[in-house]
Design an enzyme around this catalytic site. Structure first.
Site, mmCIF file in Angstrom:
data_model
loop_
_atom_site.group_PDB
_atom_site.id
_atom_site.type_symbol
_atom_site.label_atom_id
_atom_site.label_comp_id
_atom_site.label_asym_id
_atom_site.label_seq_id
_atom_site.Cartn_x
_atom_site.Cartn_y
_atom_site.Cartn_z
ATOM 1 N N LYS A 22 1.121 -1.134 0.060
ATOM 2 C CA LYS A 22 0.389 -0.031 -0.027
ATOM 3 C C LYS A 22 0.736 1.182 0.359
ATOM 4 O O LYS A 22 0.796 1.965 -0.736
ATOM 5 C CB LYS A 22 -0.925 0.257 1.053
ATOM 6 C CG LYS A 22 -1.840 1.359 1.727
ATOM 7 C CD LYS A 22 -2.263 1.361 2.782
ATOM 8 C CE LYS A 22 -1.920 1.879 4.358
ATOM 9 N NZ LYS A 22 -1.965 3.196 4.264
ATOM 10 N N ARG A 93 -4.169 9.884 4.046
ATOM 11 C CA ARG A 93 -2.199 10.365 4.366
ATOM 12 C C ARG A 93 -1.595 10.401 2.752
ATOM 13 O O ARG A 93 -1.354 11.520 3.333
ATOM 14 C CB ARG A 93 -1.760 9.898 5.107
ATOM 15 C CG ARG A 93 -0.676 10.050 5.517
ATOM 16 C CD ARG A 93 -1.439 10.843 6.938
ATOM 17 N NE ARG A 93 1.163 11.538 7.360
ATOM 18 C CZ ARG A 93 1.243 12.787 7.607
ATOM 19 N NH1 ARG A 93 -0.206 13.843 8.078
ATOM 20 N NH2 ARG A 93 2.163 13.373 8.480
ATOM 21 N N CYS A 117 -5.206 7.831 9.219
ATOM 22 C CA CYS A 117 -5.643 7.310 10.673
ATOM 23 C C CYS A 117 -5.319 8.288 11.454
ATOM 24 O O CYS A 117 -3.848 9.119 11.805
ATOM 25 C CB CYS A 117 -4.580 5.724 10.973
ATOM 26 S SG CYS A 117 -4.518 4.388 9.264
ATOM 27 N N ARG A 122 -0.182 14.559 13.129
ATOM 28 C CA ARG A 122 0.557 14.403 11.914
ATOM 29 C C ARG A 122 1.050 14.780 11.803
ATOM 30 O O ARG A 122 1.120 15.798 9.986
ATOM 31 C CB ARG A 122 -0.140 12.917 11.114
ATOM 32 C CG ARG A 122 -0.456 11.823 12.117
ATOM 33 C CD ARG A 122 -1.042 10.769 11.107
ATOM 34 N NE ARG A 122 -0.717 10.620 10.034
ATOM 35 C CZ ARG A 122 -0.476 9.092 9.905
ATOM 36 N NH1 ARG A 122 -1.578 8.502 9.826
ATOM 37 N NH2 ARG A 122 0.029 8.012 8.714
ATOM 38 N N PRO A 123 2.567 16.225 11.339
ATOM 39 C CA PRO A 123 2.209 17.145 10.777
ATOM 40 C C PRO A 123 3.081 16.942 9.606
ATOM 41 O O PRO A 123 3.850 15.607 9.405
ATOM 42 C CB PRO A 123 3.309 17.914 12.159
ATOM 43 C CG PRO A 123 3.997 16.715 12.841
ATOM 44 C CD PRO A 123 3.282 15.269 12.398
ATOM 45 N N ILE A 124 3.582 18.307 8.695
ATOM 46 C CA ILE A 124 3.939 17.993 7.729
ATOM 47 C C ILE A 124 5.871 18.900 7.594
ATOM 48 O O ILE A 124 6.340 19.446 6.065
ATOM 49 C CB ILE A 124 2.872 18.169 6.109
ATOM 50 C CG1 ILE A 124 2.225 19.355 6.292
ATOM 51 C CG2 ILE A 124 1.902 16.351 6.128
ATOM 52 C CD1 ILE A 124 1.990 19.123 5.516
ATOM 53 N N ASP A 125 5.878 19.145 8.640
ATOM 54 C CA ASP A 125 6.714 20.871 8.710
ATOM 55 C C ASP A 125 8.181 20.122 8.172
ATOM 56 O O ASP A 125 8.935 20.723 6.858
ATOM 57 C CB ASP A 125 7.188 20.756 9.728
ATOM 58 C CG ASP A 125 7.579 19.952 10.719
ATOM 59 O OD1 ASP A 125 6.866 19.026 10.853
ATOM 60 O OD2 ASP A 125 9.093 19.132 11.274
ATOM 61 N N GLN A 126 8.399 18.578 7.628
ATOM 62 C CA GLN A 126 9.907 18.621 7.670
ATOM 63 C C GLN A 126 9.723 17.704 5.575
ATOM 64 O O GLN A 126 10.939 18.394 4.691
ATOM 65 C CB GLN A 126 10.323 16.899 7.681
ATOM 66 C CG GLN A 126 10.235 17.013 9.381
ATOM 67 C CD GLN A 126 11.934 17.784 9.347
ATOM 68 O OE1 GLN A 126 12.667 17.435 8.887
ATOM 69 N NE2 GLN A 126 11.324 18.671 10.343
ATOM 70 N N ASP A 306 4.033 0.285 12.345
ATOM 71 C CA ASP A 306 2.310 -0.375 11.913
ATOM 72 C C ASP A 306 2.407 -2.020 12.042
ATOM 73 O O ASP A 306 0.964 -2.075 11.308
ATOM 74 C CB ASP A 306 2.785 -0.386 10.021
ATOM 75 C CG ASP A 306 2.577 1.300 9.535
ATOM 76 O OD1 ASP A 306 3.194 1.539 8.406
ATOM 77 O OD2 ASP A 306 2.505 2.090 10.714
ATOM 78 N N ILE A 328 7.215 5.900 17.276
ATOM 79 C CA ILE A 328 6.467 6.850 16.744
ATOM 80 C C ILE A 328 5.315 7.828 15.618
ATOM 81 O O ILE A 328 5.295 9.299 15.602
ATOM 82 C CB ILE A 328 6.170 5.992 15.175
ATOM 83 C CG1 ILE A 328 7.729 4.937 14.964
ATOM 84 C CG2 ILE A 328 6.170 6.946 13.645
ATOM 85 C CD1 ILE A 328 9.354 5.976 14.911
ATOM 86 N N ARG A 398 -9.080 0.225 3.347
ATOM 87 C CA ARG A 398 -7.597 1.273 2.817
ATOM 88 C C ARG A 398 -6.468 1.016 2.369
ATOM 89 O O ARG A 398 -6.036 0.921 1.757
ATOM 90 C CB ARG A 398 -7.974 2.438 3.778
ATOM 91 C CG ARG A 398 -8.708 3.083 3.874
ATOM 92 C CD ARG A 398 -8.462 4.320 5.004
ATOM 93 N NE ARG A 398 -7.038 4.842 4.752
ATOM 94 C CZ ARG A 398 -5.926 5.276 5.407
ATOM 95 N NH1 ARG A 398 -6.126 5.526 7.033
ATOM 96 N NH2 ARG A 398 -4.712 5.389 4.987
#
Ligand code: EPZ
Length: 419
Positions: A22, A93, A117, A122-126, A306, A328, A398
């Site tokens: 996936k 995501r 999920c 769940r930041p996306i700063d990177q 996971d 994580i 999903r």
């Protein structure tokens, strides 16, 4: 409303074929936007995240022709928009990969902030750090990401955190950048290697994927009319390996890459299971109650977050008390409250959960709280005495293809009921 009704207690035995990954597929599909031509992707898992990603590509002007349930011929010659529909991108995501891909393709992008999920923040700063280093301006406000780049220029980027999504996204955004991009402290998951392999197979110049340092030398264009097969899903494989442990069964997994599961294999042996690897097959047997062990989730090649919930089911049934440290995600123990409804003895505090193993679980009505928790609760229902009813199946659909059929072929008494 749909539910799975599972009658336990069953010892799972037989063969299962693992589907394409996936977390590779949801990146490879937007990556085809870089081709300005045709590409055929094989071994795609037939799951809703893949379907949604393909729907978004069609909304952007691409054509997607399904040659069979696992093979899509994608033509991105005519992209008519750089704005992904907000209602679809919030459903999962991996819509964030559209940012890197559309920056490369159109130098413009507008994508709703990703969903996925509920594992905590769940930041996306990177991701944003990478795009800005390459010369893009990125605005993350009002629930969407709007980015533009007059020119993308190679840069050296040191990741503050090891991030699968940011590593792949920066790769996608730097394929055509002028000069060399270096991603330091990169994530090393198998799906990152798969995306790099795909891009290199059509003319990109990416080196070091699977190590801490990835170098991308910008190229002019990518080749059309290629075919690529998605890597097997190591998380689906791990799910079935742990199902063999939870039910003291004997399962042969076909179409897997055993090296991707070395960490789990070591843990299974520690708990008293047997693992036999032969080519693209892995056989897992467990003829007694698993022994306790302790788990610390970590970026690949450490123990995968996971597989944390699926391992939790085995530890709930193991001899003795085991500890899981989830390093994580800040909120990935919701499934333990569902297992407690089935008689498990688990206490959790922040990033740590304590599992006092019990002889058996009892079937109960439970709900999937996220994708992997849902799969774990199926395993729990098969291992438990009595009837389990599992709700919120949309989470499971999903990421797992035909999951109840695969378990039924292994002997599980499991049916999907549409109420
Ligand atoms: C990917 O999520 C997977 N999803 C997740 O799998 C998986 O749990 C995760 O990688 C870790 O392996 C997909 O590939 C679609 P990250 P992603 O960026 O990319 C922090 C499943 O079940 N972080 O590697 O979102 C973040 O908060 C799903 O298949 C930042 O701080 O994960 C987390 O603590 C669930 N800033 C850590 O890094 C960022 O910009 C790892 O996140 C990005 C991440």
């Amino acid at each position: 409303m749909e539910k799975l009704v599972i009658q336990g207690r069953t010892r799972l035995e037989g063969e299962v074929t693992i589907s394409g990954a996936k977390n590779a597929a949801v990146a490879l599909i937007p990556a085809t936007l870089l081709i300005k031509g045709v590409c055929t992707l094989e071994n795609l898992p037939n799951i809703s995240d893949v379907q949604i990603q393909c729907e978004i590509l069609k909304d952007l002007g691409a054509t997607v022709e399904w040659l069979d349930p696992n093979t899509a011929r994608i033509d991105t010659t005519n992209i008519t928009s750089h704005k992904a529909p907000l209602d679809k991108t919030s459903k999962f995501r991996a819509s964030y990969y559209l940012i890197g891909a559309l920056l490369s393709r159109c130098h413009n992008v507008e994508v709703g902030l990703p969903g996925g999920c509920n594992l905590g923040a769940r930041p996306i700063d990177q991701h944003v750090k990478g795009f800005e280093a390459l010369g893009a301006t990125v605005d993350v406000a009002t629930g969407k990401v709007v980015a533009h780049a007059d020119e993308l220029v190679g840069a050296s980027i040191y990741m503050d955190t090891v991030s699968v999504g940011a590593t792949i996204n920066i790769m996608l955004a730097s394929v055509f950048a002028k000069g060399t991009t270096t991603i330091d402290n990169a994530a090393k998951e198998p799906h990152i290697v798969d995306v790099a392999n795909f891009l290199n197979s059509i003319g990109a110049d990416i080196r070091g994927a699977g190590t801490d340092i990835i170098k991308i030398n910008g190229v002019e264009k990518l080749k059309s009319n290629s075919t690529y097969s998605v890597v097997p899903d190591q998380i689906e494989a791990g799910t079935f390996m742990l199902a063999a442990m939870a039910t003291q069964g004997d399962i042969v997994l076909k179409n897997c890459i055993s090296e991707h599961l070395d960490c789990l294999t070591a843990k299974i042996i520690e708990m008293g299971g047997k693992v036999i690897e032969s080519g693209d097959e892995i056989r897992v047997t467990c003829d007694k109650r698993p022994k306790k062990t302790n788990i610390k989730t970590a970026p690949y090649p450490g123990f995968p977050t996971d597989l944390q919930a699926q391992m939790g089911v085995v530890l709930a049934l193991a001899e003795g008390t085991s500890v899981i440290s989830e390093n994580i995600w800040e909120s990935r123990f919701q499934y333990t409250y569902e297992l407690i409804k089935m008689g498990a003895k688990i206490t959790s505090q922040g990033k740590t959960a304590f599992f006092e193993g019990v002889e058996s679980l009892s079937g109960a009505p439970v709900s999937a709280t996220d994708l992997r928790a849902g799969a774990a609760l199926i395993v729990a229902g098969i291992a438990a005495e009595g009837t389990t009813e599992l709700y919120n199946l949309q989470h499971i659909d999903r990421g797992y293809e035909n999951i109840e059929e695969k378990f039924r072929k292994l002997g599980a008494n499991i049916i999907r009921i549409r109420e």
